[in-house]
Scaffold this active site. Structure first.
Site: not given
Length: 463
Positions: A185, A315, A321, A328
Site C-alpha cells: 500500500h 531538466s 536534476k 519512463e
C-alpha cells in the site's frame, strides 16, 4: 505539378492510371496510394520481408507442381528475395489504413515482384497470373501476418526478454546481502532482500516468455492454400502444405499448413491471443518500471533505495536534476502495447463471414508491439538494471528502524501487545528492539534473534 515525363501510363481493369516513371509498382498500387492518404504509416520491414518470403515460396512450389516454368519461378524467387531482403522497401508506399483484406498491399508486392522478375527473365511476368498464382489476398495477408509475427517475436521480443531476465537474475545475485524495507500500500512493511524483489521481477518476465511461446504455437498454422473464402479454389491441393514446409525450412520456424482454412481466413484469433500475451508482458514491465522509479525517487526527499545510472540532464531549468528516463520510456512503451491490444481486439472481431476485414491494422499493431517490447526490454536491461547502485546503508538503517519489525514478536507477545510496542516506537522515534526491551519480558538475546531483519527475509520461494 511534375511534368508528364515523370510519369508513365499503366492500365488495369478500371482503365488508365498515371504512375511515377521510376516506380516498380503498377496501376493497382498507384490507385491505393491515391485512395488512402490517411496516416503516412506504412507496413513494417518485417511484414514486407514476410511477403517476400511467401511469394518466393509460392513460386518455388508452383514450379515443383509443374504449374510454372523453372525459369519463370527462378526469376520470381530472385525478385521476391530482393523484396524480403529490404532492397525495395521504398516501393511499398501504401498506407496501413486501406482495404481491410490488405489486397492493395498484396497487389503492391505482386506488381513490384513482377516488374523485377520480368527484367530478370527478359519476358513479361504477370502480377496476378504468375506472382499471385494459387493465391488470394485473403490467404496471403493472413499468412504474412503469421510469418511476420513469428519472425519478429522470435528475433526481437523473446531475445529482449531473455536479456532482461538474465540481467535481473545477475543483479539479484549480486545484491543478495542488501536488506531493505518492504512496502505494501506504499506503506512500510516487513523487510525484504533486494535480491528477492528483483527475483520476483525476473520470474514475471520468465512467465511472460512462457505465455508468448505458448501463443506462438497458434501462430504456426498458415492460411495459404485457402485462397478467397477457404475452399482453395485455383490452388493445387498440395500448394498450402508445401509452401508452409518450404517457409519452415527457410526460416527455421515451425510453420505448418492450417488444418482449417475457414478459420484462418475468417478470424484473427491467434493474433488476438498473441497480442493478449504481449499486453500481459507490458503489464509486467510497467510494474517493474514504476517500481524502479519509486525506488530511485529522491535523492533527498524520496525513497532512494537505489540510484539508477545518470544518463542525461533531467531538466532545462533545474541544474543537476537527473530523471529516471529509461523506466519512463519503458512505461510509455507499455501504454502503447496495451493500446495496440485494444485495437487488435476490436479488429479481431471484424471477421465478417469468410474474411476478417481489418487485417492491415492487426499486422501493424501486432508487429509494433512485438518490436517495442523486445527493444524496451533490452534497453531496460542495459541502461537501468545492469547499472543501478543499491543504497545499502540507507536501506539497512530504514529496515532496522522499521516499527513493523514487531510483527516477528506476534507469536510470543501477541498482536495487541505488538501493536502497542510499534506505536510507541513510532511515536518516540525509537527502535522496536529498545521499546520491546522495556515493555516485554523478552531477553536481549531473544530480541536480537527475533528482530533480525535478515532472518525475516528467509523463505518465500519454493525450492
Amino acid at each position: 505539378m511534375a511534368d508528364d515525363k515523370d510519369y508513365r501510363i499503366e492500365i488495369d481493369s478500371m482503365g488508365e492510371v498515371r504512375v511515377p516513371r521510376a516506380a516498380l509498382y503498377k496501376a493497382q498500387t498507384q490507385r491505393a496510394v491515391e485512395n488512402f492518404p490517411i496516416s503516412g504509416t506504412r507496413f513494417s520491414r518485417t511484414f514486407i520481408r514476410a511477403l517476400g518470403l511467401v511469394k518466393s515460396a509460392a513460386a518455388a512450389v508452383n514450379c515443383d507442381l509443374d504449374l510454372m516454368s523453372a525459369d519463370m519461378a527462378q526469376a520470381i524467387q530472385a525478385a521476391a528475395a530482393e523484396v524480403a531482403a529490404g532492397e525495395h522497401d521504398d516501393q511499398f508506399p501504401i498506407d496501413i489504413f486501406q482495404t481491410g483484406s490488405g489486397t492493395s498491399t498484396n497487389m503492391n508486392a505482386n506488381e513490384v515482384i513482377a516488374t523485377l522478375a520480368s527484367a530478370k527473365l527478359g519476358q513479361p511476368v504477370h502480377p496476378n497470373d504468375h506472382v499471385n498464382m494459387g493465391q488470394s489476398s485473403n490467404d496471403v495477408i493472413p499468412t504474412a501476418i503469421h510469418v511476420a509475427a513469428y519472425l519478429e517475436t522470435s528475433e526481437v521480443t523473446l531475445p529482449g526478454m531473455t536479456q532482461l531476465c538474465s540481467a535481473l537474475t545477475a543483479k539479484a545475485e549480486s545484491l543478495d546481502d542488501v536488506v531493505k524495507m518492504g512496502r505494501t500500500h506504499l506503506m512500510d512493511a516487513l523487510p525484504i532482500r533486494l535480491s528477492q524483489e528483483l527475483g520476483g521481477w525476473s520470474e514475471q518476465i520468465a512467465q511472460g516468455q512462457q505465455r508468448v511461446r505458448a501463443a506462438l504455437s497458434r501462430i504456426s498454422p498458415l492460411a495459404l492454400g485457402g485462397t478467397a473464402v477457404g475452399t482453395g479454389v485455383n490452388a493445387h491441393p498440395e500448394f498450402g502444405p508445401r509452401v508452409a514446409k518450404r517457409l519452415s525450412a527457410q526460416t527455421g520456424l515451425p510453420f505448418i499448413s492450417s488444418r482449417n482454412y475457414f478459420v484462418s481466413l475468417s478470424s484473427q484469433d491467434a493474433a488476438v491471443e498473441l497480442s493478449g500475451q504481449f499486453k500481459t508482458v507490458a503489464v509486467s514491465l510497467l510494474k517493474i518500471a514504476n517500481d524502479l522509479r519509486w525506488m530511485n525517487s529522491g535523492p533527498i526527499a524520496g525513497i532512494a533505495d537505489i540510484a539508477l545510472p545518470s544518463l542525461q540532464p533531467g531538466s532545462s531549468i533545474m541544474p543537476g536534476k537527473v530523471n529516471p528516463v529509461i523506466p519512463e520510456a519503458v512505461a510509455m512503451v507499455c501504454a502503447q502495447v496495451i493500446g495496440n491490444d485494444a485495437t487488435i481486439t476490436v479488429a479481431g472481431q471484424s471477421g465478417n463471414f469468410q474474411l476478417n476485414v481489418m487485417l492491415p491494422v492487426v499486422a501493424h499493431n501486432l508487429l509494433e508491439s512485438a518490436r517495442l517490447l523486445g527493444n524496451a526490454s533490452a534497453v531496460l536491461a542495459e541502461r537501468a538494471i545492469e547499472g543501478f547502485v543499491a543504497n545499502e546503508g540507507r536501506s539497512r538503517e530504514l529496515a532496522e528502524r522499521n516499527p513493523i519489525l514487531v510483527t516477528a514478536l506476534n507469536p510470543v507477545i501477541g498482536y495487541e501487545k505488538g501493536a502497542a510496542v510499534a506505536k510507541r516506537a513510532y511515536a518516540e522515534g525509537r527502535r522496536v528492539k529498545e521499546v520491546a526491551a522495556e515493555d516485554t519480558d523478552l531477553s536481549p538475546e531473544d530480541l536480537e534473534r527475533l528482530l533480525d531483519p535478515r532472518a525475516m527475509t528467509e523463505g518465500g520461494i519454493a525450492e
